[in-house]
Design a protein around this motif. Structure first.
Motif, short mmCIF file in Angstrom:
data_model
loop_
_atom_site.label_atom_id
_atom_site.label_comp_id
_atom_site.label_asym_id
_atom_site.label_seq_id
_atom_site.Cartn_x
_atom_site.Cartn_y
_atom_site.Cartn_z
N PRO A 36 -2.64 0.61 2.66
CA PRO A 36 -1.44 0.94 3.46
C PRO A 36 -0.43 1.80 2.72
CG PRO A 36 -1.48 -1.40 2.84
CD PRO A 36 -2.83 -0.85 2.51
N TRP A 93 0.61 5.33 4.24
CA TRP A 93 2.01 5.62 4.53
C TRP A 93 2.60 6.63 3.54
CZ3 TRP A 93 4.80 6.31 8.36
CH2 TRP A 93 4.77 5.48 9.48
N LEU A 116 7.01 -1.26 3.15
CA LEU A 116 6.20 -0.88 4.31
C LEU A 116 6.93 -1.28 5.60
CD1 LEU A 116 2.77 -2.12 2.95
CD2 LEU A 116 3.28 0.25 3.55
N ARG A 162 7.50 -2.90 9.13
CA ARG A 162 6.89 -4.07 9.73
C ARG A 162 7.31 -4.24 11.18
NH1 ARG A 162 2.64 -5.95 6.71
NH2 ARG A 162 3.11 -5.68 4.49
N LEU A 210 1.88 -4.65 10.04
CA LEU A 210 2.26 -3.30 9.63
C LEU A 210 2.51 -2.41 10.84
CD1 LEU A 210 2.47 -1.46 7.06
CD2 LEU A 210 0.09 -0.82 7.50
N ARG A 257 2.51 1.49 12.25
CA ARG A 257 1.80 2.74 12.01
C ARG A 257 2.39 3.81 12.92
NH1 ARG A 257 -3.48 3.27 15.73
NH2 ARG A 257 -2.45 5.29 16.01
#
Length: 278
Positions: free
Chosen positions: A70, A74, A169, A171, A178, A180
């Protein structure tokens, strides 16, 4: 036929139209300084860390990359988001706007680009169809609530050398999975397409009220032919701008040039016909 005559013919098609369809692929952003990822060679030039790991565009631009790595996924998309946010659209966008403003039905954009450059250039959000989604919107990787949210509050901090995300990251507010990008990726069965579907409905309604549309297609290649198929299947005169893949079927004009140069040539031809004095 000379380029001047080709631009004159393009101007004639535009003058006879009542509405403008702008169909744009990755080549539209080249004159703004954006990479078009044409093949792994071009992709790896833009992302040397991925080149060193021999990671192809299709491997990082897929939902599985967010599961496997991830921070790398990202890192790639966060860099792109930052790049698109700070990139100024080139003057060709303003030329297209000016043409649309002179036609009774105005203009509508159909693009495979996820960069939001048409909105940044001032095009009406309600007149844009982003067929592959938008990097400026997010969705839950697990699709828990089916919601698409704007990415305005997400400020990715990216190590551009390593192509890794350093900030937390993003959320999902509901399930903490996660987030995206709401972008249609390779092998993507989890993309939420309702935003694009609503855009497509507005496009179809606009086309239904247009009797003599003309299509200006910029930078749409054969590797991902979504935009070319759309342009060719409308049944309207097509002005194809493409420096490497300019072939055109049916009615229209092929301009084997970059986007900005071709649009400036068309602008000059239209000015000679007093088009902008309407």
């Amino acid at each position: 036929m000379s380029l001047q005559r080709l631009c004159d013919e393009a101007a004639r098609l535009i003058t006879d139209a009542d509405g403008l369809v702008i169909s744009a692929g990755a080549g539209m952003g080249v004159d703004s300084g954006l990479p078009d990822f044409r093949g792994n060679a071009g992709f790896w030039r833009a992302y040397p860390a991925l080149a060193g790991a021999r990671i192809a565009f299709e491997e990082i631009a897929c939902p599985d990359a967010f599961v496997r790595t991830p921070t790398l996924a990202w890192g790639f998309y966060g860099h792109r988001l930052n790049l698109y946010r700070r990139t100024a659209p080139h003057p060709g966008f303003a030329i297209l706007q000016a043409i649309g403003e002179c036609l009774p039905r105005g203009a509508f954009v159909f693009t495979s680009n996820v960069d939001g450059q048409f909105q940044r250039a001032g095009f009406d959000e309600a007149r844009i169809c982003e067929v592959h989604g938008s990097i400026h919107h997010l969705q839950c990787l697990d699709g828990c609530d089916g919601q698409i949210t704007r990415a305005d509050g997400f400020e990715p901090e990216v190590d551009e050398v390593a192509c890794l995300l350093h900030s937390p990251l993003p959320r999902c507010a509901r399930c903490q999975a996660l987030l995206r990008p709401n972008v249609l990726m390779f092998g993507d069965w989890g993309w939420l397409g309702q935003r694009t579907a609503a855009q497509r409905q507005r496009l179809e309604a606009w086309l239904g009220g247009t009797r003599r549309a003309v299509v200006i297609e910029i930078g749409a290649g054969l590797h991902v032919p979504t935009v070319r198929w759309f342009s060719e299947n409308l049944g309207e005169p097509l002005i194809r701008i493409n420096p490497t893949e300019p072939d055109i079927p049916g009615r229209g004009v092929s301009l084997p040039l970059g986007g900005l140069v071709a649009l400036q040539g068309i602008q000059q031809a239209l000015a000679q016909h007093a088009f902008f004095d309407r």
